[in-house]
Design an enzyme around this catalytic site. Sequence first.
Site, PDB file in Angstrom:
ATOM      1  N   ALA A  66      11.680   5.547   8.131  1.00 37.52           N
ATOM      2  CA  ALA A  66      12.705   5.246   8.838  1.00 37.52           C
ATOM      3  C   ALA A  66      12.304   3.701   9.534  1.00 37.52           C
ATOM      4  O   ALA A  66      11.596   3.198   9.366  1.00 37.52           O
ATOM      5  CB  ALA A  66      13.034   6.151  10.052  1.00 37.52           C
ATOM      6  N   GLY A 105      10.047   8.993   6.747  1.00 38.55           N
ATOM      7  CA  GLY A 105      11.306   8.995   5.945  1.00 38.55           C
ATOM      8  C   GLY A 105      11.418   8.744   4.573  1.00 38.55           C
ATOM      9  O   GLY A 105      12.074   9.476   3.881  1.00 38.55           O
ATOM     10  N   GLU A 108      10.185  11.904   3.107  1.00 38.26           N
ATOM     11  CA  GLU A 108      10.994  13.187   2.877  1.00 38.26           C
ATOM     12  C   GLU A 108      12.354  12.614   2.084  1.00 38.26           C
ATOM     13  O   GLU A 108      12.943  13.645   1.769  1.00 38.26           O
ATOM     14  CB  GLU A 108      11.586  13.056   4.419  1.00 38.26           C
ATOM     15  CG  GLU A 108      10.574  13.337   5.462  1.00 38.26           C
ATOM     16  CD  GLU A 108      10.915  13.099   6.939  1.00 38.26           C
ATOM     17  OE1 GLU A 108      11.006  12.045   7.338  1.00 38.26           O
ATOM     18  OE2 GLU A 108      11.064  14.203   7.657  1.00 38.26           O
ATOM     19  N   GLU A 128       4.444  10.016  11.396  1.00 38.79           N
ATOM     20  CA  GLU A 128       5.368  10.001  12.481  1.00 38.79           C
ATOM     21  C   GLU A 128       4.647  10.259  13.726  1.00 38.79           C
ATOM     22  O   GLU A 128       4.786   9.763  14.742  1.00 38.79           O
ATOM     23  CB  GLU A 128       6.577  10.984  12.390  1.00 38.79           C
ATOM     24  CG  GLU A 128       7.748  10.645  11.502  1.00 38.79           C
ATOM     25  CD  GLU A 128       7.690  11.035  10.082  1.00 38.79           C
ATOM     26  OE1 GLU A 128       6.310  11.093   9.574  1.00 38.79           O
ATOM     27  OE2 GLU A 128       8.481  10.642   9.273  1.00 38.79           O
TER      28      GLU A 128
HETATM   29  N1  3HC Z   1      10.335   0.231  10.382  1.00 40.99           N
HETATM   30  C1  3HC Z   1      10.643  -1.006  10.644  1.00 40.99           C
HETATM   31  N2  3HC Z   1       9.590  -2.144  10.390  1.00 40.99           N
HETATM   32  C2  3HC Z   1       8.466  -1.686   9.798  1.00 40.99           C
HETATM   33  C3  3HC Z   1       8.110  -0.369   9.341  1.00 40.99           C
HETATM   34  C4  3HC Z   1       9.299   0.464   9.556  1.00 40.99           C
HETATM   35  N3  3HC Z   1       9.177   1.645   9.518  1.00 40.99           N
HETATM   36  N4  3HC Z   1       6.966  -0.442   8.785  1.00 40.99           N
HETATM   37  C5  3HC Z   1       6.419  -1.648   8.932  1.00 40.99           C
HETATM   38  N5  3HC Z   1       7.320  -2.489   9.336  1.00 40.99           N
HETATM   39  C6  3HC Z   1       7.182  -3.868   9.462  1.00 40.99           C
HETATM   40  C7  3HC Z   1       5.817  -4.291  10.473  1.00 40.99           C
HETATM   41  O1  3HC Z   1       6.175  -4.130  11.805  1.00 40.99           O
HETATM   42  C8  3HC Z   1       5.599  -5.576   9.864  1.00 40.99           C
HETATM   43  O2  3HC Z   1       6.693  -6.450  10.426  1.00 40.99           O
HETATM   44  P1  3HC Z   1       6.105  -8.039  10.897  1.00 40.99           P
HETATM   45  O3  3HC Z   1       5.659  -8.547   9.462  1.00 40.99           O
HETATM   46  O4  3HC Z   1       7.150  -8.687  11.391  1.00 40.99           O
HETATM   47  O5  3HC Z   1       4.960  -7.946  11.971  1.00 40.99           O
HETATM   48  C9  3HC Z   1       6.190  -5.622   8.350  1.00 40.99           C
HETATM   49  O6  3HC Z   1       6.812  -4.476   8.341  1.00 40.99           O
HETATM   50  C10 3HC Z   1       4.796  -5.150   7.444  1.00 40.99           C
HETATM   51  O7  3HC Z   1       4.098  -4.026   8.047  1.00 40.99           O
HETATM   52  P2  3HC Z   1       2.443  -4.213   8.159  1.00 40.99           P
HETATM   53  O8  3HC Z   1       1.832  -5.243   8.634  1.00 40.99           O
HETATM   54  O9  3HC Z   1       2.248  -3.071   8.682  1.00 40.99           O
HETATM   55  O10 3HC Z   1       2.142  -4.152   6.605  1.00 40.99           O
HETATM   56  P3  3HC Z   1       0.957  -3.527   5.942  1.00 40.99           P
HETATM   57  O11 3HC Z   1       0.991  -3.847   4.416  1.00 40.99           O
HETATM   58  O12 3HC Z   1      -0.309  -3.634   6.742  1.00 40.99           O
HETATM   59  O13 3HC Z   1       1.415  -1.776   5.962  1.00 40.99           O
HETATM   60  C11 3HC Z   1       2.681   0.078   6.049  1.00 40.99           C
HETATM   61  C12 3HC Z   1       2.284  -1.253   5.401  1.00 40.99           C
HETATM   62  C13 3HC Z   1       1.457   1.148   5.525  1.00 40.99           C
HETATM   63  C14 3HC Z   1       3.866   0.520   5.444  1.00 40.99           C
HETATM   64  C15 3HC Z   1       2.537   0.143   7.543  1.00 40.99           C
HETATM   65  O14 3HC Z   1       3.531  -0.873   7.796  1.00 40.99           O
HETATM   66  C16 3HC Z   1       3.132   1.254   8.233  1.00 40.99           C
HETATM   67  O15 3HC Z   1       2.402   2.291   8.498  1.00 40.99           O
HETATM   68  N6  3HC Z   1       4.582   1.305   8.408  1.00 40.99           N
HETATM   69  C17 3HC Z   1       5.023   2.536   9.295  1.00 40.99           C
HETATM   70  C18 3HC Z   1       5.142   3.726   8.519  1.00 40.99           C
HETATM   71  C19 3HC Z   1       5.651   4.803   9.335  1.00 40.99           C
HETATM   72  O16 3HC Z   1       5.103   5.174  10.395  1.00 40.99           O
HETATM   73  N7  3HC Z   1       6.629   5.569   8.784  1.00 40.99           N
HETATM   74  C20 3HC Z   1       7.294   6.374   9.563  1.00 40.99           C
HETATM   75  C21 3HC Z   1       8.664   5.856  10.214  1.00 40.99           C
HETATM   76  S1  3HC Z   1       9.319   7.044  11.464  1.00 40.99           S
HETATM   77  C22 3HC Z   1      10.109   8.030  10.405  1.00 40.99           C
HETATM   78  O17 3HC Z   1      10.249   7.741   9.362  1.00 40.99           O
HETATM   79  C23 3HC Z   1      11.033   8.924  11.103  1.00 40.99           C
HETATM   80  C24 3HC Z   1      11.587   9.833  10.017  1.00 40.99           C
HETATM   81  O18 3HC Z   1      10.735  11.200  10.060  1.00 40.99           O
HETATM   82  C25 3HC Z   1      13.080  10.376  10.295  1.00 40.99           C
END
Ligand code: 3HC
Length: 692
Positions: A66, A105, A108, A128
């Site tokens: 998400a 997400g 998912e 998450e």
């Molecule tokens: N939403 C918004 N921005 C995000 C994001 C997300 N889910 N994931 C990454 N970003 C942004 C980061 O803030 C970063 O922004 P910046 O360049 O301005 O600092 C940019 O994307 C790149 O991210 P990373 O520096 O972390 O890049 P990497 O290549 O090192 O890692 C990744 C990539 C493994 C995808 C890592 O970003 C990550 O772990 N992201 C989060 C994944 C996550 O937690 N997903 C679950 C979200 S909650 C959800 O999905 C709820 C659902 O169940 C309903």
Amino acid sequence: MTAINAVADLAVEGDIAILTLNSPPVNALSSGVRDGLALGVAQAVADPAVKAIVLICEGRTFIAGADITEFGGAAKGASLFDVQTTMENSPKPVIAAIHGTALGGGLEVALTCHYRVAVPSARCGLPEVNLGLLPGAGGTQRLPRIVGAEKALEMVTTGQHVPAPKCLEMGLVDAIVDEGKLREGAIAFAKQVLAGGRPLKKVRDLQDKMDADRAHPEIFANFRKVGARKFRGFLAPEYNIQCIEAAVNLPFDEGLKVERKLFMELMTGPQSAAQRYTFFAERQVWKVPDISDDTPTIPVNTVGIIGAGTMGGGIAMNFANVGIAVTIVEMKQEALDRGLGVIRKNYERTASRGGITAQQVEDRMALIKGSLSMDDLATVDMVIEAVFERMDVKKEIFEKLDAICKPGAILATNTSGLNIDEIASVTKRPEAVIGLHFFSPANVMKLLEIVRADHTSKEVINTSMKLAKKIGKIAALVGVCPGFVGNRILGQRQREAQKLVLEGAMPWDVDRVLYDFGFPMGPFAMSDLAGLDIGWVKEKSNGATLRDVLCELDRRGQKTGAGYYDYDENRVAHPSAVTEKVIKDFIVKSGVNPRTFTDEEILERCLYPMVNEGAKILEEGKAIRASDIDIVWQNGYGWPVYRGGPMWFGDQVGLPKILAKMKEFQATMGDQFKPAPLLEKLVAEGKGFKDL
Ligand code: 3HC
């Protein structure tokens, strides 16, 4: 190819539709992406020429989750739930084509596709929990239906990213296709599905694993027991477990309702807010406003370390772990042998637990060379001095290093608080001098304070930041001041903890309050662990401090079986009648009127001055941003992640309340509580640290 919207395209090749998302950086499920998915799938379904649909992403990754930046805002565009329903109910097979990471997400969404293919380097996960959340788009109900409750529990409570080959084994993906050939591979797979007349597999309908797991309710009790220590204080792991329990025990739609309810509770609660803040803080901390990412770096292929003690040895391991050769210099052979021996033991312990192989132990040891002469550092690219904290000693070493080391070599000190400008002043290359403050044990602790001195060059800073990333640290760039950021703030807490005891609180009361707040241990338990006699000199001891008296009684901490606490044979701490008497006698002698303290008072006395000190650090420009201070405290001092850090905490308590308390403390106890001008200013403007 038709543009569906700004972030989605639909192409039709033969009877296969390819829906491509392109929303950098990570194809997060923003409203645009959700709309693109909903409209794209609907259009493909409506096209009579299309028999199957491939969902694929441009850029570095499949959907990584998400869009966290949208959390808490007003809902726009198609709901994720509607998108998933459209996909799952599509009368034509939908195939997810995964590269990079399918996370949260993103996974998912893939789980509502009928099939999933991935390249070997792809990884899938539901992380998450690390945001204080649970998978809120059916992940907790669909994942266990494929992998079973036990594996699902592990995945949702650790957030681990599972490599594609392992996903194939678990049934989470249906096929692996050649690296770099995802599009072709996914199209070929779609054709096979059509040719074989394979069914429209809906994960939600799989019931076998849930029926089997229902006969084993002990899975959950065991899992909770094993994870209790790791989960302490966090809400999200327990809520995730409850969702998997619901998947096992309830029909799919009922399970979804449980997931939705618990997800909303977490999403609107304080822990997830702090953990989402942490997610962005961890990424911000690497950014230095006046140093662009393309600032040149100095190649570092060899490192010299001065001092083979606990610190020097731990630091050396960081580099050997990533294949960088290290030369450790000590003064005496015996100390060198001891230091190298400890390193080997550490590696062997990791190997015995399966962390690395026996061969890796040897490979890493082969990268670490001992020496008794600083002359052996003439060719290294960087030196890190890690001797004890005495300015005269450090200056002498830097003068020598300046003469010995090649031009361009970086000269770093691991000092935990001395003035690095003064150290740099004895060299002819102050631009090459920097602080690299590792935390003990340096091979384990994530934090690295990188200390920028007056003349440190941008190249040296950029090199150090990049190197920190390479060795797996989280680095915060800070400025020179006594104790830098972490220890300077720690000083406030330590002082107040000590004073509270001299005013009548017991060490175990102070420790309990801080432990319950979420710290791994309180300051007195910490002292006992480290040894009360660090810096204590028997001959000079005259009972002037509590510490003196305890050391004189040979209560020097855990190692002597007693310190502030008594320790039993299992090293379990118990409040000590001896210590209590020592404290009471001390109080009588010092003429103080002892009093009792509420837990709240203890917390305010220990933590509010930390917030105030953080404000001073910010206005002096010794930290770049408030969230950097929080990163330092989370990663170096065990501040509970679900409480953000001292600055985040300050904002949550409310700065007016902190300011009022500091004024009250100042009036009754003196100027060490004087409010920081920045604190006064923010309160006057109705702002918080978050607004800086
Ligand atoms: N939403 C918004 N921005 C995000 C994001 C997300 N889910 N994931 C990454 N970003 C942004 C980061 O803030 C970063 O922004 P910046 O360049 O301005 O600092 C940019 O994307 C790149 O991210 P990373 O520096 O972390 O890049 P990497 O290549 O090192 O890692 C990744 C990539 C493994 C995808 C890592 O970003 C990550 O772990 N992201 C989060 C994944 C996550 O937690 N997903 C679950 C979200 S909650 C959800 O999905 C709820 C659902 O169940 C309903």
